[in-house]
Design an enzyme around this catalytic site. Structure first.
Site, PDB file in Angstrom:
ATOM      1  N   ARG A  56       3.121   2.897   8.818  1.00  0.00           N
ATOM      2  CA  ARG A  56       4.499   3.332   9.055  1.00  0.00           C
ATOM      3  C   ARG A  56       4.897   4.570   8.255  1.00  0.00           C
ATOM      4  NH1 ARG A  56       3.820  -1.572  10.325  1.00  0.00           N
ATOM      5  NH2 ARG A  56       2.487  -1.430   8.522  1.00  0.00           N
ATOM      6  N   THR A  57       4.682   4.542   6.955  1.00  0.00           N
ATOM      7  CA  THR A  57       5.192   5.627   6.108  1.00  0.00           C
ATOM      8  C   THR A  57       4.537   6.941   6.513  1.00  0.00           C
ATOM      9  OG1 THR A  57       5.357   3.977   4.372  1.00  0.00           O
ATOM     10  CG2 THR A  57       5.661   6.267   3.718  1.00  0.00           C
ATOM     11  N   LYS A  85     -13.882  12.753  -7.650  1.00  0.00           N
ATOM     12  CA  LYS A  85     -14.798  13.487  -8.549  1.00  0.00           C
ATOM     13  C   LYS A  85     -14.198  13.658  -9.936  1.00  0.00           C
ATOM     14  CE  LYS A  85     -15.442  16.610  -4.822  1.00  0.00           C
ATOM     15  NZ  LYS A  85     -15.450  18.020  -4.464  1.00  0.00           N
ATOM     16  N   ARG A 106       1.276   8.879  -1.249  1.00  0.00           N
ATOM     17  CA  ARG A 106       1.083   7.453  -1.583  1.00  0.00           C
ATOM     18  C   ARG A 106      -0.180   7.354  -2.422  1.00  0.00           C
ATOM     19  NH1 ARG A 106       1.630   2.413   2.359  1.00  0.00           N
ATOM     20  NH2 ARG A 106       3.781   3.083   2.044  1.00  0.00           N
ATOM     21  N   HIS A 134       9.034   2.495  -3.858  1.00  0.00           N
ATOM     22  CA  HIS A 134       8.866   3.024  -2.492  1.00  0.00           C
ATOM     23  C   HIS A 134      10.266   3.464  -2.038  1.00  0.00           C
ATOM     24  CE1 HIS A 134       7.386   3.754   1.407  1.00  0.00           C
ATOM     25  NE2 HIS A 134       6.828   2.595   1.696  1.00  0.00           N
TER      26      HIS A 134
HETATM   27  N1   CP Z   1       6.503  -0.296   5.041  1.00  0.00           N
HETATM   28  C1   CP Z   1       5.410   0.440   4.717  1.00  0.00           C
HETATM   29  O1   CP Z   1       5.356   1.127   3.697  1.00  0.00           O
HETATM   30  O2   CP Z   1       4.399   0.340   5.621  1.00  0.00           O
HETATM   31  P1   CP Z   1       3.023   1.120   5.506  1.00  0.00           P
HETATM   32  O3   CP Z   1       2.286   0.552   4.321  1.00  0.00           O
HETATM   33  O4   CP Z   1       2.306   0.882   6.804  1.00  0.00           O
HETATM   34  O5   CP Z   1       3.336   2.570   5.287  1.00  0.00           O
END
Ligand code: CP
Length: 305
Positions: A56-57, A85, A106, A134
Site C-alpha cells: 500500500r504505502t 555493502k 521505508r 508510520h
Molecule cells: N499499511 C501499510 O503500511 O501497508 P504496506 O506495508 O503494504 O505498505
C-alpha cells in the site's frame, strides 16, 4: 499554504494547524483524483526507497506522484542496495537527493528516518521505520475517521492487536491526541501492550485510556482500529504462533453496530472476509484515502499548493 516542517519523520512533530491543512488539501486532492490527473508536480521526481516490504504505502506514494503529473524512481530490498555493502543511511539519502526532488523511505530500523531527515537536502518522508512510526498511515487514518464518522473529536477509539510493535497505532495515538475528547481502549495480549512512550503521552495530556485483554471491550467503540501481530519483529517464532490469532473479528462481532472497523492492512486472518461486505468495514476505503493524503503531502512539501 505552509506546513511547519520540511521533513515528516513522526506524528509527534505535527501541530493541529498542520493536520488541519493536510486534511483540507487531501479533500482537494480527492477531487483532483476523481477527475484523473493534474500537472502541478510536472517535472518533479519522487525517490521511493523501500528497504522493507510494502504494497500500500509504496503503490500509493507512486500513484500520488503520477496523479500529480510527476514521476518516480525506486529502490527496493536492502540486499539490492549499497547499504548491503555497508553504505550508511545518511550517504544513501544524500545520493538519492541528487536524483530526486523529494524522498520517501521505508526501512526496518527504528530511528532510520531521523538519520535520513538529519541530512536530506530535499523533503524527506518516513514511510515506516521498523517498529517506530508510520506518520503517513496515521494521517490517512485521520482522514478516514473524519470521512467515516464526520468528526475527529468526541470519539471512543479502540485499538486492538499488536500495540507493542504496530507502528501505525503509535503514530495514530499521537495524532488523535491533538483532538478534544478522544478516549482510548487498548486491547492486546499482555506481551504486546502499548509502549510506555505512548501511555505516558496519554497521561501527560490527560487523555483517558483503559487497557484490556478482551476483544469484547472494543466492540462498542466508535472506531475499532485492528492491527496484525507483526511476525517480522518476533525473535521467537513459537511466541508469534502463540499470539498471532488471539483476536479474530468476524461479522457476528460487528454486524449492525455503529463501530467503524479500520485496519492498516495487510491482514493475516485477524479480520475474517465475511466482515468485508458490512457497511462499517472501512479498511479498503482507508487504502484509497492513502492516495489523497499522500498527494496532499507531496504537493505541500514541494510548495505546489
Ligand atoms: N499499511 C501499510 O503500511 O501497508 P504496506 O506495508 O503494504 O505498505
Amino acid at each position: 499554504m505552509k506546513l511547519s516542517f520540511q521533513h515528516l519523520v513522526s506524528t509527534e512533530q505535527l501541530s493541529r494547524s498542520d493536520t488541519d491543512l493536510i486534511m483540507k488539501v487531501s479533500e482537494q486532492m480527492e477531487k483532483v483524483a476523481a477527475k484523473g490527473t493534474s500537472d502541478i508536480l510536472k517535472g518533479k521526481v519522487l525517490g521511493a526507497l523501500f528497504y522493507e516490504p510494502s504494497t500500500r504505502t509504496r503503490l500509493s506514494f507512486e500513484a500520488a506522484m503520477v496523479r500529480l503529473g510527476g514521476s518516480k524512481i525506486t529502490a527496493d530490498g536492502l540486499q539490492f542496495s549499497s547499504m548491503y555493502k555497508g553504505e550508511t543511511i545518511e550517504d544513501t539519502i544524500i545520493v538519492a537527493a541528487q536524483y530526486a526532488d523529494i524522498i520517501c523511505m521505508r526501512h526496518p530500523e527504528k530511528g532510520s528516518a531521523d538519520k535520513a531527515a538529519a541530512v536530506s537536502p530535499v523533503p524527506f518522508i518516513n514511510a515506516g521505520d521498523g517498529p517506530g512510526q508510520h506518520p503517513t498511515q496515521a494521517l490517512l487514518d485521520l482522514y478516514t475517521i473524519q470521512k467515516e464518522k464526520g468528526r475527529i473529536e468526541d470519539l471512543h477509539v479502540a485499538m486492538v492487536g499488536d500495540l507493542k510493535f504496530g507502528r501505525t497505532v503509535h503514530s495514530l495515538s499521537f495524532l488523535l491526541g491533538l483532538y478534544p475528547n478522544v478516549r482510548f481502549t487498548l486491547v492486546s495480549p499482555k506481551e504486546l501492550v502499548m509502549p510506555e512512550k505512548v501511555t505516558s503521552f496519554f497521561k501527560k495530556k490527560n487523555i483517558s485510556f483503559v487497557e484490556s485483554d478482551k476483544l469484547e471491550d472494543a466492540l462498542d467503540a466508535d472506531v475499532l482500529y485492528d492491527t496484525r501481530v507483526q511476525k517480522e519483529r518476533f525473535e521467537d517464532p513459537k511466541e508469534y504462533e502463540r499470539l498471532k490469532l488471539k483476536y479474530v473479528i468476524d461479522a457476528k462481532h460487528v454486524k449492525g453496530k455503529d463501530v467503524t472497523i479500520m485496519h492498516p492492512l495487510p491482514r493475516v486472518g485477524e479480520i475474517t472476509t465475511d466482515v468485508d461486505a458490512l457497511p462499517n468495514a472501512a479498511y479498503f476505503r482507508q487504502v484509497k484515502n492513502g492516495v489523497y493524503v499522500r498527494m496532499a503531502l507531496l504537493a505541500l512539501l514541494l510548495d505546489a499548493v
